[in-house]
Enzyme design. Structure first.
Site, short mmCIF file in Angstrom:
data_model
loop_
_atom_site.label_atom_id
_atom_site.label_comp_id
_atom_site.label_asym_id
_atom_site.label_seq_id
_atom_site.Cartn_x
_atom_site.Cartn_y
_atom_site.Cartn_z
N CYS A 273 0.87 -1.19 0.00
CA CYS A 273 0.00 0.00 0.00
C CYS A 273 0.90 1.23 0.00
CB CYS A 273 -0.98 -0.01 1.17
SG CYS A 273 -0.22 0.02 2.81
N ARG A 278 -2.24 -0.42 5.70
CA ARG A 278 -3.48 -0.98 5.16
C ARG A 278 -3.22 -2.35 4.53
NH1 ARG A 278 -5.11 3.89 1.33
NH2 ARG A 278 -2.87 4.22 1.45
#
Lengths: 324, 379
Positions: A273, A278
């Site tokens: 990411c 995330r």
């Protein structure tokens, strides 16, 4: 689903602070199911955790992004872990060392036979980072609280502001970390150059970050001076892996979600990411929920790749850094 | 006129409640703000008034009330800190507490704020509760505060480089532990109180017989509450505010709006180095709604309290004085931006939190106000 990282706030704090009473009742009824085993070896439900709060083998660890949340009310018995101090090297950019994690787990009273349950705000993003790091160091039984802090709050479950002091353990982690869970820039560049075509790259950022329309989500400094994605990567934003209440979708739904972009576990997978936060969440879905064998997280992610000199980049939007 | 003000206040409180009813945290901010406004208006807890009573009126009771607020808040904060950070000697600061950098900029901010109080006739919280009393200086001073905030934000990058970047952020329990920090704070408060206690006015003639209901209602709703009572209430509200929402402060919303307006006008840079890494008023743009609710309720409650007490009057002070009020307001705004809070957010919430910054700002501000009051600059 947005990519708004610091969204929670006072509402969450208040619901935590106010939610106590209804909750004792729920906890009591839940304790009747004490013996029930968790549904998966990777996740525990809020019901299961509420019923097992007093089990000395269950060690609960909160990893939240927003400061002050833990202090204002946390799941009773939980230990607070700071993502920016405890789970990373604070000087060089790297995950925390084996000794650092071992000391942390000893302080939290984690032993060889403990079940470590991680939870946090922001859909467990940094809690999942913690799970990834703990897995690298071979902690035996690491699980996430499905739905994280938000679901626990939404259900009005009991919280505490009382500090706990677990009896320190003498846990010893494996001497060598499991580096098969981690990808580095040197692993990723050959994939981008088509020299390792058998590896699937998964970019879980928002479509605008992936396409290069923006450098970073709203509210963040750009940190990478090129926009776009690693050539060959497919895009499945992390939020597609969860239901509206923040819990993970079912294994079948997750399998279909990733299969639709050609990721079915038959080939090695590298997920990334912006800073690896995330993507820990999607890594958890692929590795721990779907059980795919070879899933690595590239924690350098876009803030490393997008700043690296001379590496190939795909920037469909054509955004030029510095242009106004 | 009094009842009209009270009715306006009630309607305003109801309107705020209707707007925030869905959000429990904001409803709590509303209740807390209303309580704070009531206490400030009823005990006339304006930092300049408390000081003026002592400096030019020979009555130190107001300042003793301020010291009482700090003493109660110090103990209350310590209870919260003990639960949140059991071992204070480790690195890391308690969440959200107003513990700021200590530098010459903070001293300058305190001096500006103190001068601003004298020129404008009150501090920021004082002007806010005086809106309810019909003060025509308060809106002018608050307009100036907004302007001063923009000026403060515009000067922040330069000041940050020149003095704040390397300034120490001193939290006393880091060095002394909780017990040491509490003992030192209470000792300093006692030392400050000692000369004031010697100058207490002669006690009023003792009352014989009990109070009837009329007397009680009069004391609660009409007469000024004694400053010590205001102080105890402010200390308690400060503790509860920290425990449940955020430290007391009245300039976070003004600061947030000024930041938006200033950025929109191109007067404030997009990136303010280091600012949002500090805890204080005006440093976190996301605090605007909570603080606006708190301050809105505080002003509305002051309408109610002043209305019932029949303390509403509109007196035009004259253009010349309004000019000084505006200038004073600008200084209040500049001082509270660069000091990361005003007499509430930095002096009270910082002092209660055992932050050296609270004490430095408070001493610079109160000393400047005392000197300029003695020079008659408030007239």
């Amino acid at each position: 689903m947005t990519d708004q990282p610091f969204s929670l706030s006072r509402r969450g704090i208040a619901s935590l602070a106010l939610g106590g009473a209804a909750v004792a009742l729920q906890a009591r009824s839940a304790s009747a199911q004490q013996a029930a085993a968790p549904a998966s070896q990777a996740l525990v439900s809020t019901e299961w955790l509420a019923a097992n709060l007093r089990d000395p083998k269950v060690r609960i660890i909160e990893v939240s992004v927003n400061p002050g949340l833990f202090e204002r009310g946390h799941i009773p018995g939980a230990t607070n872990v700071s993502w920016h101090r405890d789970l990373v090297e604070t000087v060089r950019r790297d995950i925390a060392s084996r000794d650092q994690i071992q000391n942390l787990l000893r302080r939290a009273g984690v032993t060889e036979d403990s079940t470590v349950v991680l939870y946090g705000d922001n859909n467990n993003w940094f809690a999942a980072w913690g799970a990834w790091v703990f897995d690298i160091y071979g902690v035996r039984d690491v699980r996430l609280l499905d739905g994280g802090r938000r679901k626990w709050e939404a259900e009005g479950r009991a919280v505490s502001t009382r500090p706990v002091q677990p009896t320190a353990s003498n846990l010893t982690l494996a001497a060598a970390p499991n580096l098969a869970l981690r990808a580095r820039l040197t692993d990723v560049v050959p994939i981008a150059q088509n020299q390792a075509a058998e590896v699937k790259l998964l970019d879980i950022r928002s479509p605008d970050e992936y396409s290069g329309r923006i450098f970073a989500p709203q509210g963040f400094q750009e940190l990478a001076i090129r926009a776009g994605h690693i050539p060959g990567a497919v895009n499945v934003p992390w939020g597609q892996a969860v239901r509206p209440d923040g819990t993970f979708k079912s294994v079948d739904e997750l399998r279909a979600l990733y299969a639709a972009v050609g990721i079915d576990g038959s080939k090695p997978i590298v997920v990334y990411c912006r800073i690896g936060e995330r993507s820990s969440h999607s890594w958890f879905a692929l590795k721990r929920l779907l059980g795919y064998q070879n899933v690595r997280q590239y924690d350098g992610s876009w803030t490393e790749y997008g700043n690296a000199v001379g590496v190939p980049i795909s920037n469909p939007a054509g955004t030029v850094w510095g242009a106004t | 006129m009094g009842w009209a003000a009270a009715a306006t206040g009630v309607v305003a409180l109801a309107a705020i409640w209707a707007a925030v009813a869905e959000d429990r945290a904001l409803v709590f901010a509303l209740v807390l703000g209303a309580g704070f406004g009531l206490v400030l208006q009823r005990s006339r807890f304006c930092f300049l008034c408390l000081l003026r009573d002592a400096v030019t009126g020979g009555d130190p009771r107001g300042l003793l009330g301020l010291l009482a607020a700090l003493a109660v808040g110090t103990l209350g904060y310590a209870v919260v800190f003990g639960a949140w950070l059991p071992v204070p000697l480790r690195p890391g600061l308690p969440p959200d507490a107003h513990i700021g950098p200590v530098s010459w900029v903070l001293v300058l901010a305190g001096i500006a704020f103190g001068l601003g109080m004298t020129l404008s006739g009150s501090c920021v919280s004082g002007h806010l509760y005086r809106l309810g009393e019909g003060s025509l200086r308060a809106p002018v001073a608050l307009l100036g505060t907004g302007i001063g905030f923009v000026a403060g934000l515009a000067s922040w990058p330069g000041l940050y480089e020149a003095g704040i970047r390397d300034a120490p952020v001193v939290w006393l329990p880091h060095h002394l532990g909780y017990a040491g920090s509490i003992l030192l704070t209470l000792a300093v408060l006692a030392l400050l109180a000692l000369p004031l206690l010697r100058r207490l006015p002669a006690a009023e003639a003792g009352r014989t017989g009990g109070l009837d209901l009329g007397d009680v209602l009069h004391r609660v709703f009409r007469a000024r509450w004694p400053a010590w009572l205001g102080g105890l209430a402010v200390g308690a509200i400060g503790t509860v505010a920290y425990l449940r929402t955020e430290p007391l402060g009245v300039t976070a919303a003004i600061g947030g709006w000024s930041r938006q307006a200033g950025a929109g006008l191109g007067l404030v840079p997009d990136r303010l180095p280091g600012l949002d890494a500090f805890a204080g008023c005006g440093t976190a743009p996301d605090a605007i709604i909570g603080n606006a609710t708190f301050v809105g309720a505080m002003v509305a409650a002051s309408f109610v309290a002043a209305g019932i007490a029949r303390q509403v009057s509109f007196d035009w002070p004259g253009w010349r004085k309004q000019g000084r009020t505006l200038a004073g307001g600008v200084l209040l705004g500049w001082g509270s931006m660069t000091g990361l809070g005003c007499t509430v957010g930095t002096l009270l919430s910082g002092g209660m939190a055992a932050a050296l910054s609270g004490w430095v700002f408070g001493l610079a501000c109160m000393a400047t106000a005392a000197v300029t009051l003695r020079w008659g600059w408030d007239r």
